[in-house]
Design a protein around this motif. Structure first.
Motif, PDB file in Angstrom:
ATOM      1  N   SER A 127       0.776  -1.243   0.000  1.00 57.22           N
ATOM      2  CA  SER A 127       0.000   0.000   0.000  1.00 57.22           C
ATOM      3  C   SER A 127       0.806   1.289   0.000  1.00 57.22           C
ATOM      4  O   SER A 127       0.286   2.336  -0.393  1.00 57.22           O
ATOM      5  N   LEU A 128       2.065   1.262   0.445  1.00 56.58           N
ATOM      6  CA  LEU A 128       2.830   2.501   0.547  1.00 56.58           C
ATOM      7  C   LEU A 128       3.097   3.088  -0.843  1.00 56.58           C
ATOM      8  O   LEU A 128       3.651   2.422  -1.720  1.00 56.58           O
ATOM      9  N   GLY A 129       2.677   4.321  -1.051  1.00 58.35           N
ATOM     10  CA  GLY A 129       2.874   4.973  -2.328  1.00 58.35           C
ATOM     11  C   GLY A 129       1.930   4.493  -3.412  1.00 58.35           C
ATOM     12  O   GLY A 129       2.054   4.888  -4.570  1.00 58.35           O
ATOM     13  N   ASN A 130       0.986   3.646  -3.049  1.00 61.09           N
ATOM     14  CA  ASN A 130       0.026   3.098  -4.011  1.00 61.09           C
ATOM     15  C   ASN A 130      -1.227   3.969  -4.013  1.00 61.09           C
ATOM     16  O   ASN A 130      -2.096   3.819  -3.156  1.00 61.09           O
ATOM     17  N   HIS A 131      -1.325   4.874  -4.962  1.00 62.73           N
ATOM     18  CA  HIS A 131      -2.434   5.829  -4.994  1.00 62.73           C
ATOM     19  C   HIS A 131      -3.706   5.236  -5.587  1.00 62.73           C
ATOM     20  O   HIS A 131      -4.729   5.912  -5.652  1.00 62.73           O
ATOM     21  N   TYR A 132      -3.599   3.985  -6.033  1.00 62.18           N
ATOM     22  CA  TYR A 132      -4.790   3.308  -6.551  1.00 62.18           C
ATOM     23  C   TYR A 132      -5.544   2.565  -5.451  1.00 62.18           C
ATOM     24  O   TYR A 132      -6.619   2.041  -5.689  1.00 62.18           O
ATOM     25  N   LYS A 133      -4.947   2.472  -4.285  1.00 65.04           N
ATOM     26  CA  LYS A 133      -5.524   1.663  -3.199  1.00 65.04           C
ATOM     27  C   LYS A 133      -5.610   2.497  -1.938  1.00 65.04           C
ATOM     28  O   LYS A 133      -4.617   3.116  -1.526  1.00 65.04           O
ATOM     29  N   LEU A 134      -6.774   2.502  -1.311  1.00 68.40           N
ATOM     30  CA  LEU A 134      -6.947   3.229  -0.061  1.00 68.40           C
ATOM     31  C   LEU A 134      -6.892   2.224   1.076  1.00 68.40           C
ATOM     32  O   LEU A 134      -7.886   1.586   1.420  1.00 68.40           O
ATOM     33  N   ALA A 135      -5.700   2.038   1.619  1.00 71.18           N
ATOM     34  CA  ALA A 135      -5.507   1.002   2.640  1.00 71.18           C
ATOM     35  C   ALA A 135      -4.560   1.507   3.710  1.00 71.18           C
ATOM     36  O   ALA A 135      -3.762   2.419   3.495  1.00 71.18           O
ATOM     37  N   SER A 136      -4.639   0.877   4.863  1.00 70.20           N
ATOM     38  CA  SER A 136      -3.748   1.205   5.967  1.00 70.20           C
ATOM     39  C   SER A 136      -2.367   0.623   5.713  1.00 70.20           C
ATOM     40  O   SER A 136      -2.209  -0.373   5.005  1.00 70.20           O
ATOM     41  N   LEU A 137      -1.346   1.244   6.304  1.00 65.07           N
ATOM     42  CA  LEU A 137       0.005   0.689   6.272  1.00 65.07           C
ATOM     43  C   LEU A 137       0.267  -0.167   7.502  1.00 65.07           C
ATOM     44  O   LEU A 137       1.326  -0.784   7.612  1.00 65.07           O
ATOM     45  N   SER A 138      -0.691  -0.201   8.416  1.00 67.56           N
ATOM     46  CA  SER A 138      -0.554  -1.028   9.619  1.00 67.56           C
ATOM     47  C   SER A 138      -0.873  -2.478   9.269  1.00 67.56           C
ATOM     48  O   SER A 138      -1.892  -2.769   8.649  1.00 67.56           O
ATOM     49  N   ASN A 139       0.008  -3.367   9.684  1.00 66.81           N
ATOM     50  CA  ASN A 139      -0.248  -4.789   9.474  1.00 66.81           C
ATOM     51  C   ASN A 139      -1.232  -5.319  10.507  1.00 66.81           C
ATOM     52  O   ASN A 139      -2.019  -6.221  10.222  1.00 66.81           O
ATOM     53  N   CYS A 140      -1.159  -4.768  11.713  1.00 63.79           N
ATOM     54  CA  CYS A 140      -1.982  -5.327  12.782  1.00 63.79           C
ATOM     55  C   CYS A 140      -2.386  -4.242  13.779  1.00 63.79           C
ATOM     56  O   CYS A 140      -1.646  -3.289  14.015  1.00 63.79           O
ATOM     57  N   ILE A 141      -3.566  -4.442  14.348  1.00 67.01           N
ATOM     58  CA  ILE A 141      -4.172  -3.455  15.233  1.00 67.01           C
ATOM     59  C   ILE A 141      -4.828  -4.187  16.405  1.00 67.01           C
ATOM     60  O   ILE A 141      -5.368  -5.283  16.232  1.00 67.01           O
ATOM     61  N   VAL A 142      -4.758  -3.598  17.577  1.00 67.57           N
ATOM     62  CA  VAL A 142      -5.542  -4.083  18.717  1.00 67.57           C
ATOM     63  C   VAL A 142      -6.645  -3.069  18.982  1.00 67.57           C
ATOM     64  O   VAL A 142      -6.375  -1.869  19.084  1.00 67.57           O
ATOM     65  N   VAL A 143      -7.882  -3.541  19.036  1.00 63.35           N
ATOM     66  CA  VAL A 143      -8.990  -2.628  19.319  1.00 63.35           C
ATOM     67  C   VAL A 143      -9.192  -2.532  20.831  1.00 63.35           C
ATOM     68  O   VAL A 143      -8.786  -3.424  21.578  1.00 63.35           O
ATOM     69  N   PRO A 144      -9.815  -1.455  21.291  1.00 63.24           N
ATOM     70  CA  PRO A 144     -10.048  -1.303  22.737  1.00 63.24           C
ATOM     71  C   PRO A 144     -10.894  -2.446  23.301  1.00 63.24           C
ATOM     72  O   PRO A 144     -11.610  -3.134  22.566  1.00 63.24           O
ATOM     73  N   GLU A 145     -10.802  -2.617  24.612  1.00 59.40           N
ATOM     74  CA  GLU A 145     -11.590  -3.651  25.287  1.00 59.40           C
ATOM     75  C   GLU A 145     -13.075  -3.463  25.013  1.00 59.40           C
ATOM     76  O   GLU A 145     -13.567  -2.338  24.932  1.00 59.40           O
ATOM     77  N   LEU A 146     -13.773  -4.588  24.881  1.00 62.93           N
ATOM     78  CA  LEU A 146     -15.197  -4.529  24.597  1.00 62.93           C
ATOM     79  C   LEU A 146     -15.971  -3.935  25.764  1.00 62.93           C
ATOM     80  O   LEU A 146     -15.657  -4.205  26.928  1.00 62.93           O
ATOM     81  N   HIS A 147     -16.982  -3.156  25.436  1.00 66.58           N
ATOM     82  CA  HIS A 147     -17.925  -2.746  26.469  1.00 66.58           C
ATOM     83  C   HIS A 147     -18.883  -3.903  26.697  1.00 66.58           C
ATOM     84  O   HIS A 147     -19.331  -4.552  25.755  1.00 66.58           O
ATOM     85  N   ASP A 148     -19.199  -4.181  27.945  1.00 64.14           N
ATOM     86  CA  ASP A 148     -19.999  -5.360  28.289  1.00 64.14           C
ATOM     87  C   ASP A 148     -21.484  -5.119  28.026  1.00 64.14           C
ATOM     88  O   ASP A 148     -22.274  -4.872  28.949  1.00 64.14           O
TER      89      ASP A 148
END
Length: 499
Positions: A127-148
């Motif tokens: 994705s870096l420098g790829n103007h044809y694709k709208l994507a993150s450069l992050s390979n992995c993400i942790v989302v916040p803890e779930l609300h119960d």
């Protein structure tokens, strides 16, 4: 439909003028690049080669990709050169930091060329420098803890879908969800428990396409949770949770109980001093269940959670506490944090491989590691640019604000966390190849000593580079040396690398 801005139209018009190549031309060039390895060539074509909006190739082989990425990194380095203001602190830079040359686009390309010394990985190559694709450069993400709550579960589920569609893998901890049988104030009267929502997240992962691949998901649960045995055993049924990896967060308290063959008390909420729900088990019996399941199906994974927390340089900070890991469990992160990946190619630092004269170029390895760590920090800036483009696209989308709320909030959180925490992920590849090329058996004392010395030098270079950047670019938001010293990793550095 998506509204295209004037600037986007200009980019589109410019991009359409790029030369394109046929599938056959790219296949021939890519396979030749990989010395006849058709699998390597087609993998690069399918996953990383840049294509235009019509699906036509605009890159012929990985050399084009390396030039594309070097151009982007060179741009950030040039920008920082204009901003440098050491205010007399140059004398505090590391020895190499004082004598090194600027990291130009050409120098970056020489490090990338032929996957030689530094290899940006996954989403960065794609994705870096790829103007044809709208994507993150992050390979992995942790989302916040779930609300119960049901709302909390569905909010996280939406976050997963929005992140998967931008090529991210995600980690989710479900320990915040109340255990099965707990009372709830809805028509059901009692909840089906945290484990019952695992398949929902798994299905979302499998449903969201990522150009021929599916998303990657890690589901984790703390050993303190009363439903943890159901979590541990769920994937013994091979039809369940097929779209996720699972791991248990193991505490020191539980492991001491296993050693002592003592009882262990689960509780929920898991960090409460006055929990609403408790359950006492024999720790060793539960441990044996964990090990049996891991032997049967290679899951669950085991994360020694207290160890990673106190050995981390970030989790010890208030507000930065880690909650789960990325899908392959390589790194624990706080909710809303992400990791962009670059690797050092260890094999290419071996001179005269597979001969009696084989040797490892430790000085060159130090320099490449130092520069790789700079590139990692540059990549944070490149990712925040990418997130900015994603947010602009979301703003322009013809969707009601309430529909795109979760998508916007998720990327705004990642933007804030990336800017403030500036997490980096400089890894390595080809360790076994390096050891073999040096004529050592992978499990020999000689190899272990060599790898330890190499990793120590990698650590020294990374921290020299990081400290030098803190002098020239500034430290991350909230930096506090007193908090740093509570990290067991920093305490180790004081002994192993006192300078």
């Amino acid at each position: 439909m998506t509204t295209i801005s004037k600037k986007q139209k200009e980019v589109l018009t410019k991009a359409k003028k790029q030369k394109t190549y046929t599938y056959e031309e790219v296949l021939e060039s890519a396979v030749a690049y990989f010395n006849g390895d058709e699998l390597a060539g087609t993998t690069w074509m399918n996953k990383y080669a840049m294509k235009d909006y019509d699906g036509e190739f605009v890159e012929k082989n990985p050399d084009d990709m390396h030039k594309r990425m070097a151009n982007e990194f060179g741009r950030i380095e040039a920008d920082y050169k204009l901003k440098y203001n050491l205010n007399g602190s140059a004398k505090f830079l590391s020895k190499y930091g004082q004598e090194r040359e600027d990291l130009t686009e050409a120098k970056v390309y020489s490090l990338f060329k032929e996957f030689g010394y530094i290899i940006p990985q996954g989403s960065v190559m794609s994705s870096l420098g790829n103007h044809y694709k709208l994507a993150s450069l992050s390979n992995c993400i942790v989302v916040p803890e779930l609300h119960d709550s049901y709302g909390g579960v569905f909010y996280t589920d939406q976050q997963l879908a929005q992140l998967f569609k931008r090529r991210c893998g995600v980690g989710v901890d479900i320990s915040n969800l109340r255990p099965a049988g707990s009372s709830v104030s809805n028509a059901a009267g009692s909840t089906s428990g945290a484990v019952s929502f695992m398949n929902r997240f798994s299905h979302t992962t499998r449903e969201v396409a990522q150009n021929g691949r599916r998303g990657a998901l890690m589901l984790s649960m703390d050993i303190a949770h009363p439903d943890v045995e159901d979590f541990i055993t769920i994937k013994q049924d091979l039809q369940k949770v097929t779209g996720a990896n699972i791991s248990i967060r193991l505490s020191d308290e539980f492991m001491h109980a296993v050693e002592a063959n003592a009882e262990y008390t689960h509780k929920w909420p898991i960090e409460s001093d006055n929990p609403k729900f408790t359950k006492t088990v024999n720790a060793k019996e539960l441990w044996n269940t964990i090990i049996q399941c891991a032997h049967n199906t290679a899951e669950p994974g085991l994360i020694f959670w207290d160890r990673q927390h106190w050995y981390s340089t970030s989790s010890v900070y208030p507000g930065y506490k880690n909650t789960s890991t990325n899908p392959c469990s390589e790194i624990a992160m706080q909710g809303g944090d992400s990791c962009r990946l670059i690797a050092l190619n260890l094999y290419n630092f071996v001179d005269n491989p597979f001969t009696k004269d084989a040797s490892f170029r430790m000085e060159d390895f130090y320099k490449a590691t130092y520069e790789g760590q700079r590139l990692m920090d540059d990549l944070v800036d490149l990712e925040t640019e990418a997130i900015g483009r994603i947010l602009n696209k979301v703003d322009a989308d013809d969707e009601p604000e309430n529909i795109k709320m979760v998508e916007k909030e998720t990327w705004e959180l990642l933007l804030k966390t990336g800017k403030e925490g500036r997490r980096t992920g400089l890894g390595f590849t080809a360790l076994a190849d390096m050891v073999a090329a040096l004529g050592m058996a992978i499990d020999s004392d000689e190899a272990i000593a060599m790898v330890e010395s190499m990793m120590k030098e990698k650590c020294r270079a990374e921290f020299d580079s990081s400290i030098d950047m803190s002098l020239s670019r500034g430290s991350f938001v909230g930096f506090d040396s007193k908090i740093e010293k509570t990290s067991e990793f920093v305490q180790m550095l004081e002994k192993e690398l006192p300078d």
